[in-house]
Design an enzyme around this catalytic site. Structure first.
Site, PDB file in Angstrom:
ATOM      1  N   GLU A   9     -10.210  19.169  -2.170  1.00  0.00           N
ATOM      2  CA  GLU A   9      -8.914  19.778  -2.490  1.00  0.00           C
ATOM      3  C   GLU A   9      -8.406  20.660  -1.353  1.00  0.00           C
ATOM      4  OE1 GLU A   9      -6.963  18.881  -4.645  1.00  0.00           O
ATOM      5  OE2 GLU A   9      -8.211  17.774  -6.043  1.00  0.00           O
TER       6      GLU A   9
ATOM      7  N   TYR B 157      -2.597  25.992  -6.941  1.00  0.00           N
ATOM      8  CA  TYR B 157      -2.860  24.560  -7.035  1.00  0.00           C
ATOM      9  C   TYR B 157      -4.360  24.260  -7.059  1.00  0.00           C
ATOM     10  CZ  TYR B 157      -4.117  19.929  -5.852  1.00  0.00           C
ATOM     11  OH  TYR B 157      -4.753  18.730  -5.892  1.00  0.00           O
TER      12      TYR B 157
ATOM     13  N   ASP C  88       1.312  20.075  -7.739  1.00  0.00           N
ATOM     14  CA  ASP C  88       1.427  19.835  -6.298  1.00  0.00           C
ATOM     15  C   ASP C  88       2.763  19.127  -6.057  1.00  0.00           C
ATOM     16  OD1 ASP C  88       0.984  17.280  -7.268  1.00  0.00           O
ATOM     17  OD2 ASP C  88      -0.068  16.662  -5.470  1.00  0.00           O
TER      18      ASP C  88
ATOM     19  N   CYS D  20       5.785   6.655  -7.976  1.00  0.00           N
ATOM     20  CA  CYS D  20       6.911   7.587  -7.978  1.00  0.00           C
ATOM     21  C   CYS D  20       6.980   8.278  -6.614  1.00  0.00           C
ATOM     22  CB  CYS D  20       6.738   8.605  -9.105  1.00  0.00           C
ATOM     23  SG  CYS D  20       8.231   9.529  -9.518  1.00  0.00           S
TER      24      CYS D  20
ATOM     25  N   CYS E 105      10.083   1.889  -9.554  1.00  0.00           N
ATOM     26  CA  CYS E 105      10.338   2.080 -10.986  1.00  0.00           C
ATOM     27  C   CYS E 105      10.010   0.829 -11.807  1.00  0.00           C
ATOM     28  CB  CYS E 105      11.783   2.488 -11.213  1.00  0.00           C
ATOM     29  SG  CYS E 105      12.227   4.035 -10.383  1.00  0.00           S
TER      30      CYS E 105
ATOM     31  N   CYS F 239       6.555   1.098 -13.063  1.00  0.00           N
ATOM     32  CA  CYS F 239       6.132   2.435 -13.505  1.00  0.00           C
ATOM     33  C   CYS F 239       5.810   2.444 -15.007  1.00  0.00           C
ATOM     34  CB  CYS F 239       7.231   3.453 -13.219  1.00  0.00           C
ATOM     35  SG  CYS F 239       6.786   5.122 -13.746  1.00  0.00           S
TER      36      CYS F 239
ATOM     37  N   CYS G 144      11.840   7.931 -18.337  1.00  0.00           N
ATOM     38  CA  CYS G 144      12.325   8.668 -17.167  1.00  0.00           C
ATOM     39  C   CYS G 144      13.838   8.914 -17.222  1.00  0.00           C
ATOM     40  CB  CYS G 144      11.958   7.914 -15.892  1.00  0.00           C
ATOM     41  SG  CYS G 144      12.392   8.820 -14.386  1.00  0.00           S
TER      42      CYS G 144
END
Length: 330
Positions: A35, A116, A134, A186, A193, A196, A202
């Site tokens: 991370e 985060y 994030d 995305c 899309c 997705c 959405c």
DNA sequence: TAAACGTGGGG
DNA sequence: TCCCCAAGTTT
């Protein structure tokens, strides 16, 4: 979650859905290290660094016991070197504590761990339902809920939306699912899309404004700065110095230079300096054009020391100057 | 709150 | 060539 179970990206630090089903648990050390490396840095860039760190320092106690110079050298090229300095501070604090804190609050108190990273480690390694926000999550939330407020002003609103979606069950996998979705479908430009899993939910897609979100405030133009570096060689030895622990490339090895502000700097010694040309480099907030001067000399330097140099331990800017000298003088 | 802080890949 | 931007944190 169903999409993630079938499409999770495979990464060296990740315990995938199938592995978890088989009873494997993420190692907090691996999660934390990855991370920190992934802060503002692409997965592709992190992979090799992560593998090298884990091979060299298998446990957080090993990293805590490492020499500062060894860690900085291993981090060279990855950028944002304050991360490496804080990484060591954090490893030593964790070793002193006898292990990683298992809560977001406890993690947040450690060096180099912000909102985060604290949420990511708490949720992925310890199953705490902490909300991870994030750049991916911001983008997915902005589109899913058609938030038109520009960043960074929209951050609190996007965080609240992400909190509403954070599940009590498998919060870490949920966070990674949203991030994987943001990274592979995305995406910032031309989102896919059509494939997705949440297309029907959405709101941005419904309005046809998905490609315009999230809106962002225009960034300031980068100025161009000019400077000089001196690369002195004495046989196999190179004149280098360790940069101050604060500021640009802090704590990294570098060649002596001027202030990079156009002011006249002084060479580290008298020598037959040859101008080999320039090296160009772009930092976060300015462009730099650096004149590279080189000399073979046995004179005593006023700054730094002559040492055997591993070019892989140099930050990229310094590596460019080094490579120019090797190409030219070779 | 805003600026400082790296680097490499993609459009 | 140039700008965007990538699993942000610190001061």
């Amino acid at each position: 979650m169903d999409w993630y179970d079938r499409n999770a990206r495979i990464m060296p630090w990740r315990i995938g859905p199938m592995q978890k089903m088989a009873g494997e648990r993420p190692d907090p050390y691996h999660v934390w290290l990855s991370e920190v490396m992934l802060q503002q840095t692409t997965v592709a860039a992190v992979r090799a660094y992560f593998e090298r760190f884990i091979a060299r320092w298998p446990r957080v106690q090993d990293l805590a016991a490492a020499a500062d110079e060894a860690v900085m050298a291993e981090w060279a090229g990855l950028g944002y070197y304050a991360r490496a300095r804080n990484l060591l501070k954090c490893a030593r604090a964790v070793a002193a504590l006898g292990g990683f804190p298992s809560t977001r609050e406890g993690l947040l108190a450690l060096p180099g761990i912000g909102p985060y990273t604290a949420s990511a480690v708490a949720s992925i390694a310890f199953d705490e339902p902490a909300t991870v926000v994030d750049g991916n999550v911001e983008r997915v939330m902005a589109r899913l809920f058609a938030v038109e407020t520009p960043l960074p002003k929209a951050k609190p609103e996007l965080t609240a939306l992400a909190e509403r979606l954070t599940p009590q069950l498998r919060p870490g996998d949920h966070a990674q699912a949203v991030m994987d979705l943001g990274a592979t479908i995305c995406t910032p430009r031309s989102p896919a899309c059509g494939i997705c899993p949440v297309m029907s939910l959405c709101q941005a897609r419904a309005q046809g404004i998905q490609a315009e979100l999230p809106r962002k405030l225009a960034k300031a133009a980068k100025p161009t700065r000019h400077g000089t570096v001196w690369l002195a060689r004495n046989g196999p030895l190179w004149l280098v110095e360790t940069r101050p622990m604060k500021g640009l490339l802090g704590g990294m090895i570098g060649f002596p230079g001027d202030a990079w502000d156009g002011s006249a700097g002084e060479a580290p010694m008298q020598a037959d300096w040859q101008n080999l040309g320039e090296v160009r480099h772009t930092f976060t907030h300015f462009h730099l054009i650096l004149q590279v001067l080189s000399a073979e000399t046995k004179a005593n330097p006023q700054r730094g020391a002559f040492v055997p140099l591993d070019p892989d331990s140099l930050p990229t800017l310094m590596r460019k100057a080094y490579d120019l000298v090797r190409e030219t003088v070779a």
